[in-house]
Motif scaffolding. Structure first.
Motif, PDB file in Angstrom:
ATOM      1  N   ILE A  51       0.849  -1.203   0.000  1.00 32.29           N
ATOM      2  CA  ILE A  51       0.000   0.000   0.000  1.00 32.29           C
ATOM      3  C   ILE A  51       0.879   1.245   0.000  1.00 32.29           C
ATOM      4  CG2 ILE A  51      -1.630   1.337   1.383  1.00 32.29           C
ATOM      5  CD1 ILE A  51      -2.807  -1.352   2.299  1.00 32.29           C
ATOM      6  N   HIS A  52       1.936   1.228   0.811  1.00 27.19           N
ATOM      7  CA  HIS A  52       2.850   2.369   0.865  1.00 27.19           C
ATOM      8  C   HIS A  52       3.571   2.546  -0.470  1.00 27.19           C
ATOM      9  CE1 HIS A  52       2.558   0.989   5.161  1.00 27.19           C
ATOM     10  NE2 HIS A  52       2.063   2.221   5.188  1.00 27.19           N
ATOM     11  N   THR A  53       3.928   1.439  -1.082  1.00 31.49           N
ATOM     12  CA  THR A  53       4.557   1.504  -2.408  1.00 31.49           C
ATOM     13  C   THR A  53       3.596   2.124  -3.412  1.00 31.49           C
ATOM     14  OG1 THR A  53       5.788  -0.507  -1.890  1.00 31.49           O
ATOM     15  CG2 THR A  53       5.712   0.159  -4.200  1.00 31.49           C
ATOM     16  N   GLY A  54       2.347   1.690  -3.375  1.00 32.49           N
ATOM     17  CA  GLY A  54       1.340   2.217  -4.301  1.00 32.49           C
ATOM     18  C   GLY A  54       1.083   3.697  -4.114  1.00 32.49           C
ATOM     19  N   GLU A  55       1.066   4.138  -2.869  1.00 33.27           N
ATOM     20  CA  GLU A  55       0.849   5.569  -2.609  1.00 33.27           C
ATOM     21  C   GLU A  55       1.984   6.401  -3.202  1.00 33.27           C
ATOM     22  OE1 GLU A  55       0.462   5.607   1.629  1.00 33.27           O
ATOM     23  OE2 GLU A  55      -1.685   5.178   1.557  1.00 33.27           O
ATOM     24  N   MET A  56       3.212   5.948  -3.043  1.00 35.69           N
ATOM     25  CA  MET A  56       4.347   6.689  -3.598  1.00 35.69           C
ATOM     26  C   MET A  56       4.393   6.571  -5.121  1.00 35.69           C
ATOM     27  SD  MET A  56       5.867   8.434  -1.359  1.00 35.69           S
ATOM     28  CE  MET A  56       4.243   8.701  -0.689  1.00 35.69           C
ATOM     29  N   MET A  57       3.975   5.427  -5.650  1.00 31.59           N
ATOM     30  CA  MET A  57       3.914   5.299  -7.104  1.00 31.59           C
ATOM     31  C   MET A  57       2.891   6.265  -7.685  1.00 31.59           C
ATOM     32  SD  MET A  57       4.280   1.186  -7.630  1.00 31.59           S
ATOM     33  CE  MET A  57       3.974   1.251  -9.380  1.00 31.59           C
ATOM     34  N   GLY A  58       1.790   6.488  -6.955  1.00 31.52           N
ATOM     35  CA  GLY A  58       0.795   7.466  -7.397  1.00 31.52           C
ATOM     36  C   GLY A  58       1.372   8.869  -7.443  1.00 31.52           C
ATOM     37  N   VAL A  59       2.162   9.219  -6.429  1.00 33.51           N
ATOM     38  CA  VAL A  59       2.804  10.534  -6.404  1.00 33.51           C
ATOM     39  C   VAL A  59       3.798  10.650  -7.552  1.00 33.51           C
ATOM     40  CG1 VAL A  59       4.343  12.039  -5.089  1.00 33.51           C
ATOM     41  CG2 VAL A  59       2.465  10.879  -3.938  1.00 33.51           C
ATOM     42  N   ALA A  60       4.618   9.610  -7.740  1.00 30.51           N
ATOM     43  CA  ALA A  60       5.612   9.632  -8.822  1.00 30.51           C
ATOM     44  C   ALA A  60       4.938   9.734 -10.183  1.00 30.51           C
ATOM     45  CB  ALA A  60       6.480   8.377  -8.752  1.00 30.51           C
ATOM     46  N   ARG A  61       3.844   9.043 -10.364  1.00 28.41           N
ATOM     47  CA  ARG A  61       3.118   9.093 -11.646  1.00 28.41           C
ATOM     48  C   ARG A  61       2.571  10.494 -11.901  1.00 28.41           C
ATOM     49  NH1 ARG A  61      -2.157   8.590 -13.392  1.00 28.41           N
ATOM     50  NH2 ARG A  61      -2.367   7.693 -15.462  1.00 28.41           N
ATOM     51  N   GLU A  62       2.005  11.106 -10.883  1.00 27.97           N
ATOM     52  CA  GLU A  62       1.475  12.468 -11.038  1.00 27.97           C
ATOM     53  C   GLU A  62       2.578  13.471 -11.359  1.00 27.97           C
ATOM     54  OE1 GLU A  62      -1.601  13.656 -11.301  1.00 27.97           O
ATOM     55  OE2 GLU A  62      -2.360  11.620 -11.121  1.00 27.97           O
ATOM     56  N   ILE A  63       3.726  13.299 -10.731  1.00 29.95           N
ATOM     57  CA  ILE A  63       4.859  14.185 -11.017  1.00 29.95           C
ATOM     58  C   ILE A  63       5.293  14.020 -12.463  1.00 29.95           C
ATOM     59  CG2 ILE A  63       7.314  14.560 -10.533  1.00 29.95           C
ATOM     60  CD1 ILE A  63       6.660  14.010  -7.576  1.00 29.95           C
ATOM     61  N   LEU A  65       3.447  12.858 -15.023  1.00 30.97           N
ATOM     62  CA  LEU A  65       2.402  13.347 -15.935  1.00 30.97           C
ATOM     63  C   LEU A  65       2.357  14.866 -15.991  1.00 30.97           C
ATOM     64  CD1 LEU A  65      -0.577  10.937 -15.174  1.00 30.97           C
ATOM     65  CD2 LEU A  65       0.853  10.986 -17.214  1.00 30.97           C
ATOM     66  N   ALA A  66       2.489  15.497 -14.833  1.00 27.83           N
ATOM     67  CA  ALA A  66       2.402  16.957 -14.780  1.00 27.83           C
ATOM     68  C   ALA A  66       3.705  17.621 -15.198  1.00 27.83           C
ATOM     69  CB  ALA A  66       2.016  17.400 -13.372  1.00 27.83           C
ATOM     70  N   ASN A  67       4.804  16.895 -15.086  1.00 31.31           N
ATOM     71  CA  ASN A  67       6.133  17.412 -15.431  1.00 31.31           C
ATOM     72  C   ASN A  67       6.399  18.740 -14.706  1.00 31.31           C
ATOM     73  OD1 ASN A  67       8.624  17.255 -16.617  1.00 31.31           O
ATOM     74  ND2 ASN A  67       7.977  18.215 -18.525  1.00 31.31           N
ATOM     75  N   LEU A  68       6.062  18.755 -13.407  1.00 33.61           N
ATOM     76  CA  LEU A  68       6.184  19.987 -12.631  1.00 33.61           C
ATOM     77  C   LEU A  68       7.493  20.088 -11.853  1.00 33.61           C
ATOM     78  CD1 LEU A  68       2.565  20.191 -11.202  1.00 33.61           C
ATOM     79  CD2 LEU A  68       3.536  21.539 -13.053  1.00 33.61           C
ATOM     80  N   LEU A  69       7.960  18.981 -11.305  1.00 33.98           N
ATOM     81  CA  LEU A  69       9.143  19.007 -10.450  1.00 33.98           C
ATOM     82  C   LEU A  69      10.345  18.434 -11.194  1.00 33.98           C
ATOM     83  CD1 LEU A  69       7.516  17.651  -7.187  1.00 33.98           C
ATOM     84  CD2 LEU A  69       8.046  20.010  -7.726  1.00 33.98           C
ATOM     85  N   GLN A  70      11.493  19.019 -10.965  1.00 36.70           N
ATOM     86  CA  GLN A  70      12.713  18.568 -11.603  1.00 36.70           C
ATOM     87  C   GLN A  70      13.423  17.562 -10.701  1.00 36.70           C
ATOM     88  OE1 GLN A  70      13.653  19.290 -14.722  1.00 36.70           O
ATOM     89  NE2 GLN A  70      11.735  20.416 -14.872  1.00 36.70           N
ATOM     90  N   ASN A  71      13.552  16.337 -11.144  1.00 35.62           N
ATOM     91  CA  ASN A  71      14.302  15.276 -10.479  1.00 35.62           C
ATOM     92  C   ASN A  71      13.990  15.118  -8.990  1.00 35.62           C
ATOM     93  OD1 ASN A  71      15.646  14.792 -12.926  1.00 35.62           O
ATOM     94  ND2 ASN A  71      17.099  16.420 -12.473  1.00 35.62           N
ATOM     95  N   PRO A  72      12.743  14.853  -8.658  1.00 35.74           N
ATOM     96  CA  PRO A  72      12.443  14.602  -7.247  1.00 35.74           C
ATOM     97  C   PRO A  72      13.058  13.276  -6.810  1.00 35.74           C
ATOM     98  CG  PRO A  72      10.555  14.061  -8.581  1.00 35.74           C
ATOM     99  CD  PRO A  72      11.571  14.675  -9.512  1.00 35.74           C
TER     100      PRO A  72
END
Length: 141
Positions: A51-63, A65-72
């Motif tokens: 579940i924790h992996t999935g939550e972080m994968m969701g954040v990584a996917r949004e980053i 897709l949005a291409n907002l943050l540089q190299n988080p």
């Protein structure tokens, strides 16, 4: 034809978050990070289950897709029976990173006082809550 139409409408409601809302909102969380952090970011969480992996994968996917943050950067600090294993992993990671950066502790359920002693905490009470993400922000100089 009616079955196809109903299937299509059902799929659209799920895809567009109209009929089935996820309990977590990575899209809102990523917007918050983008609006708040002007330096590189490290997003860290304790890792017990997938579940924790999935939550972080969701954040990584949004980053991505949005291409907002540089190299988080992301840290899944494994947590076994002893919660201090996550604290040690966080402290070791913080020592190695070039400064300045913002540390976002997301659903981090381990003691952090010793690990983040060189960072300044930010007042997250004035920041909006995001469903599924309990977070704290630290500025590491």
């Amino acid at each position: 034809m009616l079955i196809w139409l109903m299937g299509f409408l059902s799929a659209v409601t799920v895809i567009c978050n109209l009929g089935y809302q996820k309990y977590y909102r990575p899209d809102l969380f990523v917007q918050l990070i983008q609006q708040t952090s002007s330096t590189p970011v490290l997003i860290a969480t304790t890792h017990k289950t997938y579940i924790h992996t999935g939550e972080m994968m969701g954040v990584a996917r949004e980053i991505k897709l949005a291409n907002l943050l540089q190299n988080p950067l992301f840290l899944l600090a494994h947590q076994g029976q002893d919660p201090n294993t996550s604290t040690i992993a966080l402290a070791n990671t913080l020592k190695k990173l070039p400064r300045p950066f913002d540390l976002w502790l997301v659903n981090f359920h381990a003691p952090v006082a010793e690990a983040v002693k060189t960072c300044v905490t930010s007042d997250t009470k004035s920041m909006p809550s995001v469903d599924g993400y309990e977070y704290k922000l630290y500025h590491c100089q």
